[in-house]
Design a protein around this motif. Structure first.
Motif, mmCIF file in Angstrom:
data_model
loop_
_atom_site.group_PDB
_atom_site.id
_atom_site.type_symbol
_atom_site.label_atom_id
_atom_site.label_comp_id
_atom_site.label_asym_id
_atom_site.label_seq_id
_atom_site.Cartn_x
_atom_site.Cartn_y
_atom_site.Cartn_z
ATOM 1 N N ALA A 104 0.828 -1.212 0.000
ATOM 2 C CA ALA A 104 0.000 0.000 0.000
ATOM 3 C C ALA A 104 0.860 1.259 0.000
ATOM 4 C CB ALA A 104 -0.931 -0.005 1.212
ATOM 5 N N MET A 105 1.966 1.235 0.711
ATOM 6 C CA MET A 105 2.852 2.399 0.744
ATOM 7 C C MET A 105 3.455 2.656 -0.634
ATOM 8 S SD MET A 105 4.761 1.981 4.447
ATOM 9 C CE MET A 105 5.744 3.471 4.201
ATOM 10 N N GLU A 106 3.761 1.573 -1.370
ATOM 11 C CA GLU A 106 4.275 1.746 -2.732
ATOM 12 C C GLU A 106 3.192 2.328 -3.643
ATOM 13 O OE1 GLU A 106 7.361 1.291 -4.078
ATOM 14 O OE2 GLU A 106 8.037 1.016 -1.999
ATOM 15 N N LYS A 107 1.972 1.808 -3.529
ATOM 16 C CA LYS A 107 0.859 2.317 -4.338
ATOM 17 C C LYS A 107 0.586 3.785 -4.002
ATOM 18 C CE LYS A 107 -0.202 -1.954 -5.802
ATOM 19 N NZ LYS A 107 0.010 -2.413 -7.184
ATOM 20 N N ALA A 108 0.655 4.105 -2.707
ATOM 21 C CA ALA A 108 0.380 5.467 -2.262
ATOM 22 C C ALA A 108 1.450 6.445 -2.712
ATOM 23 C CB ALA A 108 0.249 5.501 -0.742
ATOM 24 N N GLY A 109 2.513 5.924 -3.322
ATOM 25 C CA GLY A 109 3.552 6.807 -3.852
ATOM 26 C C GLY A 109 3.068 7.714 -4.965
ATOM 27 N N ILE A 110 1.880 7.426 -5.537
ATOM 28 C CA ILE A 110 1.350 8.306 -6.589
ATOM 29 C C ILE A 110 0.686 9.554 -6.011
ATOM 30 C CG2 ILE A 110 0.965 6.330 -8.115
ATOM 31 C CD1 ILE A 110 -2.078 6.766 -7.668
ATOM 32 N N ILE A 111 0.424 9.556 -4.705
ATOM 33 C CA ILE A 111 -0.246 10.702 -4.081
ATOM 34 C C ILE A 111 0.675 11.917 -4.152
ATOM 35 C CG2 ILE A 111 -1.237 11.621 -1.949
ATOM 36 C CD1 ILE A 111 -1.880 8.734 -1.143
ATOM 37 N N LYS A 112 0.122 13.054 -4.531
ATOM 38 C CA LYS A 112 0.909 14.278 -4.680
ATOM 39 C C LYS A 112 0.346 15.405 -3.811
ATOM 40 C CE LYS A 112 3.567 12.690 -8.042
ATOM 41 N NZ LYS A 112 2.939 11.384 -8.240
ATOM 42 N N LYS A 113 1.216 16.321 -3.460
ATOM 43 C CA LYS A 113 0.812 17.488 -2.684
ATOM 44 C C LYS A 113 -0.251 18.273 -3.447
ATOM 45 C CE LYS A 113 2.641 21.690 -0.518
ATOM 46 N NZ LYS A 113 3.860 22.471 -0.201
ATOM 47 N N PRO A 120 -5.545 -0.953 3.372
ATOM 48 C CA PRO A 120 -5.192 -0.560 4.744
ATOM 49 C C PRO A 120 -5.305 0.958 4.874
ATOM 50 C CG PRO A 120 -3.216 -1.072 3.498
ATOM 51 C CD PRO A 120 -4.377 -1.411 2.614
ATOM 52 N N HIS A 121 -6.482 1.417 5.262
ATOM 53 C CA HIS A 121 -6.778 2.852 5.247
ATOM 54 C C HIS A 121 -5.810 3.667 6.091
ATOM 55 C CE1 HIS A 121 -10.458 2.958 2.860
ATOM 56 N NE2 HIS A 121 -10.787 1.801 3.427
ATOM 57 N N GLU A 122 -5.444 3.168 7.246
ATOM 58 C CA GLU A 122 -4.553 3.948 8.107
ATOM 59 C C GLU A 122 -3.223 4.218 7.410
ATOM 60 O OE1 GLU A 122 -2.511 3.819 12.579
ATOM 61 O OE2 GLU A 122 -3.810 2.182 11.904
ATOM 62 N N THR A 123 -2.695 3.203 6.743
ATOM 63 C CA THR A 123 -1.422 3.355 6.046
ATOM 64 C C THR A 123 -1.513 4.399 4.939
ATOM 65 O OG1 THR A 123 -0.813 1.051 6.467
ATOM 66 C CG2 THR A 123 0.321 2.160 4.663
ATOM 67 N N ILE A 124 -2.547 4.299 4.116
ATOM 68 C CA ILE A 124 -2.673 5.225 2.985
ATOM 69 C C ILE A 124 -3.051 6.618 3.467
ATOM 70 C CG2 ILE A 124 -3.876 5.683 0.822
ATOM 71 C CD1 ILE A 124 -4.171 2.722 0.408
ATOM 72 N N ARG A 125 -3.902 6.692 4.496
ATOM 73 C CA ARG A 125 -4.288 8.008 5.028
ATOM 74 C C ARG A 125 -3.058 8.743 5.579
ATOM 75 N NH1 ARG A 125 -9.361 9.548 6.516
ATOM 76 N NH2 ARG A 125 -10.026 7.365 6.712
ATOM 77 N N ASN A 126 -2.179 8.000 6.268
ATOM 78 C CA ASN A 126 -0.962 8.615 6.793
ATOM 79 C C ASN A 126 -0.067 9.122 5.667
ATOM 80 O OD1 ASN A 126 -1.665 8.208 9.462
ATOM 81 N ND2 ASN A 126 -0.567 6.262 9.649
ATOM 82 N N CYS A 127 0.006 8.346 4.580
ATOM 83 C CA CYS A 127 0.781 8.789 3.407
ATOM 84 C C CYS A 127 0.186 10.061 2.826
ATOM 85 C CB CYS A 127 0.805 7.700 2.348
ATOM 86 S SG CYS A 127 1.827 6.266 2.735
ATOM 87 N N ALA A 128 -1.145 10.126 2.752
ATOM 88 C CA ALA A 128 -1.820 11.301 2.207
ATOM 89 C C ALA A 128 -1.550 12.536 3.067
ATOM 90 C CB ALA A 128 -3.321 11.035 2.098
ATOM 91 N N ILE A 129 -1.562 12.339 4.380
ATOM 92 C CA ILE A 129 -1.279 13.454 5.294
ATOM 93 C C ILE A 129 0.166 13.909 5.137
ATOM 94 C CG2 ILE A 129 -1.045 14.083 7.728
ATOM 95 C CD1 ILE A 129 -3.413 12.177 8.299
ATOM 96 N N GLU A 130 1.074 12.935 5.081
ATOM 97 C CA GLU A 130 2.498 13.261 4.949
ATOM 98 C C GLU A 130 2.791 14.011 3.654
ATOM 99 O OE1 GLU A 130 6.702 10.834 4.397
ATOM 100 O OE2 GLU A 130 5.035 9.863 5.445
ATOM 101 N N LYS A 131 2.100 13.630 2.574
ATOM 102 C CA LYS A 131 2.330 14.265 1.276
ATOM 103 C C LYS A 131 1.484 15.527 1.081
ATOM 104 C CE LYS A 131 3.568 9.957 -1.082
ATOM 105 N NZ LYS A 131 4.777 10.407 -1.772
ATOM 106 N N GLU A 132 0.689 15.874 2.088
ATOM 107 C CA GLU A 132 -0.162 17.072 2.043
ATOM 108 C C GLU A 132 -1.154 16.993 0.887
ATOM 109 O OE1 GLU A 132 1.874 20.834 2.613
ATOM 110 O OE2 GLU A 132 3.626 19.763 3.383
ATOM 111 N N SER A 133 -1.809 15.852 0.788
ATOM 112 C CA SER A 133 -2.863 15.673 -0.201
ATOM 113 C C SER A 133 -4.004 16.652 0.059
ATOM 114 C CB SER A 133 -3.382 14.231 -0.137
ATOM 115 O OG SER A 133 -4.591 14.082 -0.842
ATOM 116 N N ALA A 134 -4.768 16.943 -0.984
ATOM 117 C CA ALA A 134 -5.891 17.878 -0.845
ATOM 118 C C ALA A 134 -7.103 17.235 -0.181
ATOM 119 C CB ALA A 134 -6.287 18.428 -2.208
#
Length: 259
Positions: free
Chosen positions: A186-195, A206-220
């Motif tokens: 999931a962390m590899e897939k979430a690598g497409i998320i952009k600021k 795994p929502h927690e994992t992807i949500r944390n990635c989104a927060i870290e990358k400052e997703s909209a």
């Protein structure tokens, strides 16, 4: 059958042999160079880009999103993989495959860039660059990109400002490359998320994992289908003899509708 090879045949045969000389090496350096040499066509402000990653149904979800955009009046480029019968299936505009003539015109340009700039591009990187050039030359106003493998280091991930990132349901796949747990994948897939770009996720992740990635990358924003759709329907899971069976087609349709 004795038929001489056409220019199209020669171009594609050369492409199929590419990885014999340039083994696959994870990273975005080659693709960044290619994209830049083409004028960064996927980062133009007048092109809406939807970037799709996931394990189950990312291809069908991409197709459904593209068809919805087309129905809305857009000229839509769709990039998917792998192909089934023809290489040309990988890139299309409003359902029409790239023509052999266009492959003959654009692919040699990609080869020339690789040679002059000494870019050891792989099969998938050259194919991705070809799709980008094809979409740019045909002035599409929307593009749906399906990742090939993973997300973070996938050739399609040179896109800097996607309008929407979509992650379909995730399962164990390519564990030697992406990781041996769903969370690592999931962390590899979430690598497409952009600021600054919103992300829409399927239900079986795994929502927690992807949500944390989104927060870290400052997703909209981080959205699920339930956040977007108001039809009151639950996810299409069914308990059959103690096993949870998932209707991925129905699930992917909901994701596409939400997008």
């Amino acid at each position: 059958n004795g038929r001489p090879y056409s220019l199209y045949d020669k171009c594609v045969r050369r492409l199929y042999l590419t990885n014999l000389f340039h083994p696959v090496k994870l990273g975005l350096a080659n693709m960044e160079s290619l994209h830049s040499a083409l004028g960064n066509p996927m980062d133009q402000p007048d092109v809406t880009v939807v970037h799709v990653a996931g394990t189950n149904g990312k291809g069908s979800t991409s197709l459904k999103i593209a068809r919805a955009l087309e129905a809305g009046g857009h000229k839509v480029g769709l990039f998917v993989s792998p192909h089934i019968a023809s290489f040309r299936e990988r890139m299309q505009i409003n359902g029409e495959l790239i023509s052999e003539k266009e492959v003959e015109e654009y692919l040699p340009l990609i080869y020339e860039i690789c040679e002059t700039q000494k870019i050891p591009a792989t099969f998938f990187e050259v194919t991705t660059a070809l799709a980008f050039q094809y979409f740019a030359k045909n002035s599409v106003d929307a593009v749906v990109l399906e990742t090939g493998l993973g997300g973070r280091l996938d050739a399609t991930n040179v896109v800097q400002n996607p309008d929407l990132c979509v992650i379909t349901s995730i399962g164990l796949e390519h564990t030697r490359i992406l990781g041996d747990t769903v969370e690592l994948i999931a962390m590899e897939k979430a690598g497409i998320i952009k600021k600054g770009s919103p992300v829409l996720v399927g239900p079986n992740v795994p929502h927690e994992t992807i949500r944390n990635c989104a927060i870290e990358k400052e997703s909209a924003g981080y959205y699920t289908c339930k956040d977007v759709l108001t039809d009151g329907k639950e996810e299409a899971n069914e308990d059959v003899e103690g096993m949870i069976c998932i209707d991925y087609d129905a699930e992917n349709s909901r994701i596409a509708r939400s997008a």
